[in-house]
Each structure stands twice: as structure tokens, then as C-alpha cells.
Design a protein around this motif. Structure first.
Motif, PDB file in Angstrom:
ATOM      1  N   GLU A 210      41.216  30.955  51.907  1.00 22.01           N
ATOM      2  CA  GLU A 210      41.693  29.783  52.642  1.00 22.01           C
ATOM      3  C   GLU A 210      40.567  28.812  52.950  1.00 22.01           C
ATOM      4  N   GLU A 211      39.367  29.339  53.186  1.00 19.86           N
ATOM      5  CA  GLU A 211      38.221  28.497  53.509  1.00 19.86           C
ATOM      6  C   GLU A 211      37.523  27.946  52.272  1.00 19.86           C
ATOM      7  N   GLY A 212      38.018  28.318  51.088  1.00 20.53           N
ATOM      8  CA  GLY A 212      37.429  27.795  49.867  1.00 20.53           C
ATOM      9  C   GLY A 212      36.118  28.438  49.482  1.00 20.53           C
ATOM     10  N   ALA A 213      35.853  29.625  49.991  1.00 19.38           N
ATOM     11  CA  ALA A 213      34.600  30.303  49.645  1.00 19.38           C
ATOM     12  C   ALA A 213      34.569  30.672  48.172  1.00 19.38           C
ATOM     13  N   ALA A 214      35.690  31.108  47.641  1.00 20.20           N
ATOM     14  CA  ALA A 214      35.804  31.483  46.233  1.00 20.20           C
ATOM     15  C   ALA A 214      37.280  31.650  45.915  1.00 20.20           C
ATOM     16  N   ASP A 215      37.598  31.719  44.626  1.00 22.67           N
ATOM     17  CA  ASP A 215      38.982  31.930  44.218  1.00 22.67           C
ATOM     18  C   ASP A 215      39.304  33.421  44.219  1.00 22.67           C
ATOM     19  N   SER A 216      40.583  33.750  44.092  1.00 23.48           N
ATOM     20  CA  SER A 216      41.015  35.143  44.208  1.00 23.48           C
ATOM     21  C   SER A 216      40.409  36.028  43.128  1.00 23.48           C
ATOM     22  N   ALA A 217      40.307  35.529  41.884  1.00 24.58           N
ATOM     23  CA  ALA A 217      39.754  36.345  40.803  1.00 24.58           C
ATOM     24  C   ALA A 217      38.289  36.669  41.058  1.00 24.58           C
ATOM     25  N   THR A 218      37.547  35.712  41.589  1.00 24.35           N
ATOM     26  CA  THR A 218      36.130  35.941  41.886  1.00 24.35           C
ATOM     27  C   THR A 218      35.965  36.926  43.033  1.00 24.35           C
ATOM     28  N   ILE A 219      36.764  36.766  44.073  1.00 22.38           N
ATOM     29  CA  ILE A 219      36.678  37.689  45.217  1.00 22.38           C
ATOM     30  C   ILE A 219      37.050  39.101  44.780  1.00 22.38           C
ATOM     31  N   ASP A 220      38.121  39.234  44.003  1.00 18.41           N
ATOM     32  CA  ASP A 220      38.506  40.560  43.509  1.00 18.41           C
ATOM     33  C   ASP A 220      37.392  41.192  42.685  1.00 18.41           C
ATOM     34  N   ALA A 221      36.781  40.411  41.807  1.00 14.29           N
ATOM     35  CA  ALA A 221      35.702  40.938  40.972  1.00 14.29           C
ATOM     36  C   ALA A 221      34.527  41.404  41.816  1.00 14.29           C
ATOM     37  N   LEU A 222      34.219  40.687  42.882  1.00 17.26           N
ATOM     38  CA  LEU A 222      33.118  41.086  43.762  1.00 17.26           C
ATOM     39  C   LEU A 222      33.418  42.408  44.457  1.00 17.26           C
ATOM     40  N   PHE A 285      49.439  36.205  44.088  1.00 14.65           N
ATOM     41  CA  PHE A 285      48.175  35.483  43.961  1.00 14.65           C
ATOM     42  C   PHE A 285      47.866  35.231  42.485  1.00 14.65           C
ATOM     43  N   TYR A 286      48.401  36.098  41.630  1.00 16.24           N
ATOM     44  CA  TYR A 286      48.258  35.922  40.188  1.00 16.24           C
ATOM     45  C   TYR A 286      49.631  35.695  39.570  1.00 16.24           C
ATOM     46  N   ASP A 287      49.623  35.154  38.364  1.00 12.96           N
ATOM     47  CA  ASP A 287      50.849  34.899  37.615  1.00 12.96           C
ATOM     48  C   ASP A 287      51.013  36.010  36.581  1.00 12.96           C
ATOM     49  N   TYR A 288      52.099  36.789  36.708  1.00 16.59           N
ATOM     50  CA  TYR A 288      52.342  37.920  35.812  1.00 16.59           C
ATOM     51  C   TYR A 288      53.414  37.614  34.769  1.00 16.59           C
ATOM     52  N   ARG A 289      53.853  36.386  34.702  1.00 16.39           N
ATOM     53  CA  ARG A 289      54.889  36.037  33.746  1.00 16.39           C
ATOM     54  C   ARG A 289      54.346  36.051  32.325  1.00 16.39           C
ATOM     55  N   GLU A 290      55.222  36.254  31.406  1.00 21.74           N
ATOM     56  CA  GLU A 290      54.824  36.353  29.996  1.00 21.74           C
ATOM     57  C   GLU A 290      54.051  35.108  29.574  1.00 21.74           C
ATOM     58  N   GLY A 291      52.906  35.337  28.954  1.00 19.57           N
ATOM     59  CA  GLY A 291      52.085  34.239  28.462  1.00 19.57           C
ATOM     60  C   GLY A 291      51.087  33.703  29.462  1.00 19.57           C
ATOM     61  N   ALA A 292      51.188  34.125  30.719  1.00 19.25           N
ATOM     62  CA  ALA A 292      50.256  33.629  31.736  1.00 19.25           C
ATOM     63  C   ALA A 292      48.871  34.228  31.515  1.00 19.25           C
ATOM     64  N   ALA A 293      47.852  33.415  31.648  1.00 21.25           N
ATOM     65  CA  ALA A 293      46.470  33.877  31.464  1.00 21.25           C
ATOM     66  C   ALA A 293      45.898  34.338  32.796  1.00 21.25           C
ATOM     67  N   ARG A 294      45.191  35.449  32.769  1.00 24.71           N
ATOM     68  CA  ARG A 294      44.538  35.955  33.982  1.00 24.71           C
ATOM     69  C   ARG A 294      43.237  35.184  34.200  1.00 24.71           C
ATOM     70  N   PRO A 295      43.058  34.563  35.350  1.00 25.71           N
ATOM     71  CA  PRO A 295      41.825  33.798  35.589  1.00 25.71           C
ATOM     72  C   PRO A 295      40.602  34.705  35.603  1.00 25.71           C
ATOM     73  N   ALA A 296      39.481  34.153  35.186  1.00 27.40           N
ATOM     74  CA  ALA A 296      38.223  34.909  35.143  1.00 27.40           C
ATOM     75  C   ALA A 296      37.421  34.644  36.403  1.00 27.40           C
ATOM     76  N   ALA A 297      36.614  35.619  36.774  1.00 27.06           N
ATOM     77  CA  ALA A 297      35.718  35.446  37.915  1.00 27.06           C
ATOM     78  C   ALA A 297      34.632  34.435  37.571  1.00 27.06           C
ATOM     79  N   ARG A 298      34.181  33.729  38.556  1.00 24.09           N
ATOM     80  CA  ARG A 298      33.133  32.731  38.343  1.00 24.09           C
ATOM     81  C   ARG A 298      31.777  33.428  38.221  1.00 24.09           C
ATOM     82  N   THR A 299      31.039  33.082  37.214  1.00 28.59           N
ATOM     83  CA  THR A 299      29.693  33.612  37.022  1.00 28.59           C
ATOM     84  C   THR A 299      28.775  32.448  36.714  1.00 28.59           C
ATOM     85  N   ALA A 300      27.641  32.390  37.396  1.00 29.46           N
ATOM     86  CA  ALA A 300      26.724  31.268  37.253  1.00 29.46           C
ATOM     87  C   ALA A 300      25.725  31.505  36.131  1.00 29.46           C
TER      88      ALA A 300
END
Length: 507
Positions: A210-222, A285-300
Motif C-alpha cells: 500500500e505504501e509503494g515500497a515494492a510490488d507483490s511479486a518482489t515482496i514475495d520473492a524477498l 493479488f495475482y492473475d491466474y486466468r488462462e494466458g495471464a503472465a506471472r510478474p517477475a520480481a524486480r532486480t537491479a
């Protein structure tokens, strides 16, 4: 000395759904005659047939002998009426989570079973004290909270209400152990151990989102790659279902008289209102519908730093040194009196203590400051969060990313948030577990066992606090409280006292 129920004692199970069927499977496999009842016509018979098939499948896979599978299946029977459970020495209910329904059921059971029979509720959210209050003899009732799926999950919370006889709780504890489970004692308070202590795992992640620290995929990966958790909080909520997860959070929050530590999330409320319940609805938080792409975690990306200096001997500094050595990356050693773990191309790098990088920069009187997150094991972490102060000169973030990349760690930039991701969440989990111990809900060892086995955490929260240092956890929470000005981050007296005296959580 207490002992488990003899396997000759019949076990009654009320409720033939997934949980009731699972409990029946566990009891039958342990050697008890099991009578299964469900108010839905034909449900108990269907469950017995299904369970016999489960035993046959286990035998076919070599997980039990054919003889044992046949014997376990033969011990199962379906009851046409509740009265058929009268001979049972233990009756476990696994029906709808409704207090009035459970109270009515146990009143009926009390009139049927023998005086020495034990009654147990598998409730995960209702007060065992309140359920037992409907009985003439509340001492014979306790909570026997299995986790789904009951045959596979090792943890069982044995929950004592105010009226529960200690002998009944001990018998259930020993019986669960004899059934191959790992039981823990808990007092009847909202959420017991697991559903109470786990709330910050979801709440802090949602706040960071909610505070914009990171997106859900990045937080999950961490959480997975730095924290060592099997699933990140967003993918876990999507799997559980937001309707279920949000309802549990609301229940705990309401039961604690709206304590801000348990405040539900508006974001999750919106997901429920939209019908975006997670995997089962196709979106969360993610889209599980057919054809939806899973977002990747941010890496610098970051170039190899021109100069790296490591400071101190803390776990992070030692791990960075070992990892840089293994990669053949040169670095210098020096002492620093401000607690930094590294200086990279002029940027001072600290492990977060709950302050933002901006706060550290102001305190030091220098703009070039970055903070990195903690990790379950810094020596093997595959990813690490970092943040730079807004005042950090251009290229500062790239320098820190280059340091982490040179050590074989995926550098993950997040907004400059207090406590970053793993550290703030672990501190809050430890604080909640500590408060449960402080208020007599459970022992410290039980809190850690429950969270390892009930939620698959890589380490018990209190053991994690000991590993980080209780004083460090207390400092993180104090800085979070100062930053937000919220009672949500208040320090448990259990941790405060141990921080003052230098004791660990298990001392």
C-alpha cells in the motif's frame, strides 16, 4: 501420570467434510474404531468409502502395508444418527464455525456419551471457553485444533478453555502425540497460537504494498529467497482465499477489541468485495486466468564497485566477506564506529535497525547512506532488499546493487521504508509470539513449534529473535513505532524485559 487413550476406545467424529474426514483418517490409522456422522444425508457413508480408497492408495504407493490399510479401513463406520456415537470415549466435532451450532451439538453429545468421555472441538476461531459454557460439565471439553490437511500437517493445538480440566487437556495432548502428531498446549484466546501470531506476516506485506515500497511479486520473492519462507505472503493469501484470510483477520481483530496490531486491510477488503478471492476465483493479488503472465520480481543492475570496504564481524559482514572471497572479488577491511557493515564507492551501508536510510543519513550527517534487509541465512540468501536515502548521490543505488551482485545476491531495490521487508515482518512475528507467551497463552517453545509446523516458517519467531538478538528486535520495533506513531508496533513486555536483562526468549 497422564496417558493417551487406549486404541480400543472408539472415536466419534461429527462432520464428514475435508477436516472431519481427515481427523477420522488419522484416528483410524492410529488404531481406533472410528464412527463418522454428518447431518447431511449420505455424507458420512461417502466419506467412509473415500477414506477406504485413500488407505488403499497409500498401500499401493508403499506408504503403509496392505494389511494395515485393510485394517484401518475396516475400523471406519458411518453413523445414521448422532445417537450412534454414544459408545465413543472421544468425540471430535468439525462442523461449521458457528458458536450456537457447536454449543447445541455438544449439549446433545453430553446427553449421549458416558460420563468419562472427552469432547473436543476442532474450532479454529471460536472461544473454547464459550463452547464449553453450554455444557453441564465444561471440564470435559477442550480444543483439538488440527490443520488442513489433517493427515499431513503435523501440528495439533490442544486448547484449554477456562473450564477445561487439566487432565482432559493432557490426555488429548498424549493422544495426539500417539497419533503421530506434534501437539502444543494453548489457552483459549483469539486465534490460539498460529492464527494469532501469523497475522503480521500478511499485514506488514500489505502495508508495504500500500505504501509503494515494492510490488507483490518482489515482496514475495524477498520472503522466499531472503527470508527462507516457502511461500510469500501474497501468494499464500491467494492460495488460502481472501474471503477466508480476511475473515480470520477480522475475527481476531474484533475478539481483541479492535487492537491496532490486528487491524484488517482495506486492500484485502476491496479484493473480497470484488470477488477477487485468489486462486479459486482466478484473480487475487495475482492473475491466474488462462494466458495471464506471472510478474517477475524486480532486480537491479549495478556495475562492479571500484572499492569495497567491509566493517565489523556481524553475520551480514561475515557473510559478505565469505561470498566476495568465493567470487574472487577484492575488498578491504576497516573498523567503523557507526555500525556500518560496508562502505562501497563512498556509500555507507547498514543492516536496517527499523529506521529509514533517510533517518540514518540525518543521524550521521552524511547523505550517502543505504540500508539492507536481514535474511534467514545471509551466507546462502539468493536475494536481498536494499534502499538508499533520498539524499544519496547519483550512482549510490547502483554501487550497493553492484556490491550485492558481486557477492552472488540478487539486488532488490525497494522504497526507503522503515525496517524494509523481512526485518520488520520477523520483528512483528516475534513480538506477537512474545506477547502470547507473556499473556500465558503458551510456552515460548510451543510458540516456535506451532509456527514452524503450522505455517512452515523456516524458524520459530522467538528463535529468530534470539538469532538476531532480542535487543536488535526491540530496537527495530521501537523505531517502527517512532516512525509511524502507532500502537500497532508497541513492544511486548516479554521482549522489553529480555532486552533490558540481556536474556534470550528461551532463557
Amino acid at each position: 501420570m497422564m496417558a493417551a487413550l487406549d486404541t480400543a476406545v472408539a472415536v466419534g467424529v461429527v462432520g464428514a467434510g475435508a477436516m472431519g474426514g481427515g481427523i477420522a483418517q488419522v484416528a483410524a490409522a492410529a488404531g481406533h474404531p472410528v464412527v463418522l456422522f454428518d447431518a447431511r444425508e449420505g455424507a458420512a457413508e461417502q466419506a467412509v468409502t473415500k477414506l477406504r480408497g485413500v488407505f488403499a492408495t497409500l498401500a499401493a504407493k508403499g506408504r503403509m502395508s496392505a494389511e494395515a490399510a485393510e485394517a484401518a479401513g475396516s475400523r471406519l463406520s458411518a453413523a445414521a444418527t448422532l445417537a450412534a456415537l454414544a459408545p465413543a470415549g472421544l468425540v471430535v466435532e468439525a462442523v461449521v464455525e458457528d458458536l450456537a451450532v457447536k454449543q447445541g451439538l455438544f449439549r446433545d453429545l453430553e446427553a449421549l456419551v458416558a460420563d468419562g468421555a472427552i469432547l473436543a472441538t476442532n474450532t479454529s476461531s471460536l472461544s473454547v471457553t464459550a463452547i464449553g459454557a453450554a455444557l453441564a460439565r465444561p471440564g470435559r471439553l477442550a480444543g483439538l485444533h488440527f490443520f488442513n490437511p489433517a493427515p499431513l500437517m503435523p501440528l495439533v493445538e490442544v486448547v484449554s478453555g477456562l473450564g477445561t480440566d487439566a487432565a482432559v487437556a493432557e490426555t488429548l495432548f498424549d493422544t495426539a502425540k500417539a497419533w503421530g502428531k506434534t501437539p502444543v498446549h494453548a489457552a483459549s484466546t483469539p486465534g490460539f497460537i498460529v492464527n494469532r501470531v501469523a497475522r503480521p506476516y500478511y499485514a506488514e506485506a500489505i502495508r508495504l504494498l500500500e505504501e509503494g515500497a515494492a510490488d507483490s511479486a518482489t515482496i514475495d520473492a524477498l520472503f522466499r529467497e531472503a527470508g527462507g519462507f516457502r511461500m510469500g505472503p501474497f501468494e499464500l493469501m491467494d492460495m488460502i482465499g481472501h474471503d477466508v484470510n480476511f475473515a480470520v483477520t477480522r475475527s481476531v481483530w474484533s475478539a481483541f477489541f479492535h487492537d491496532p496490531r490486528f487491524t484488517p486491510s482495506l486492500t484485502q477488503q476491496e479484493l473480497v468485495a470484488a470477488g477477487f478471492l485468489g486462486r479459486k476465483s482466478g484473480r487475487g493479488f495475482y492473475d491466474y486466468r488462462e494466458g495471464a503472465a506471472r510478474p517477475a520480481a524486480r532486480t537491479a543492475d549495478g556495475p562492479a564497485p571500484a572499492r569495497i570496504t567491509l566493517h565489523g564481524t556481524c553475520a551480514m559482514a561475515a557473510s559478505l566477506a565469505a561470498r566476495l572471497d568465493a567470487q574472487g572479488v577484492a575488498f578491504a577491511r576497516a573498523d567503523a564506529d557507526d555500525g556500518r557493515v560496508a562502505t562501497v564507492d563512498g556509500v555507507a551501508v547498514f543492516v536496517t535497525d527499523g529506521r529509514t536510510a533517510a533517518e540514518r543519513a540525518v543521524a550521521l550527517g552524511t547523505p550517502a547512506v543505504a540500508v539492507v534487509d536481514t535474511a534467514f541465512d545471509p551466507a546462502t540468501a539468493g536475494r536481498l532488499a536494499f534502499a538508499t536515502a533520498h539524499s544519496c548521490p547519483a550512482g549510490g543505488g547502483e554501487a550497493v546493487a553492484g556490491l550485492l551482485a558481486a557477492a552472488g545476491i540478487a539486488p532488490t531495490p525497494v522504497a526507503d521504508s522503515p525496517g524494509l521487508v523481512v526485518m520488520r515482518t520477523v520483528a512483528m512475528l516475534a513480538n506477537e509470539a512474545a506477547d502470547a507467551v507473556h499473556r500465558g497463552v503458551c510456552a515460548a517453545s510451543s510458540a516456535d513449534t506451532a509456527m514452524r509446523l503450522g505455517t512452515n516458517y523456516p524458524r520459530g519467531p522467538l528463535a529468530w529473535a534470539d538469532a538476531l538478538g532480542v535487543a536488535t528486535v526491540a530496537e527495530v520495533l521501537g523505531n517502527l513505532a517512532a516512525f509511524y506513531g502507532e500502537d500497532r508496533y508497541r513492544l511486548s513486555p516479554f521482549l522489553r524485559l529480555r532486552a533490558i536483562t540481556g536474556r534470550g526468549c528461551h532463557d
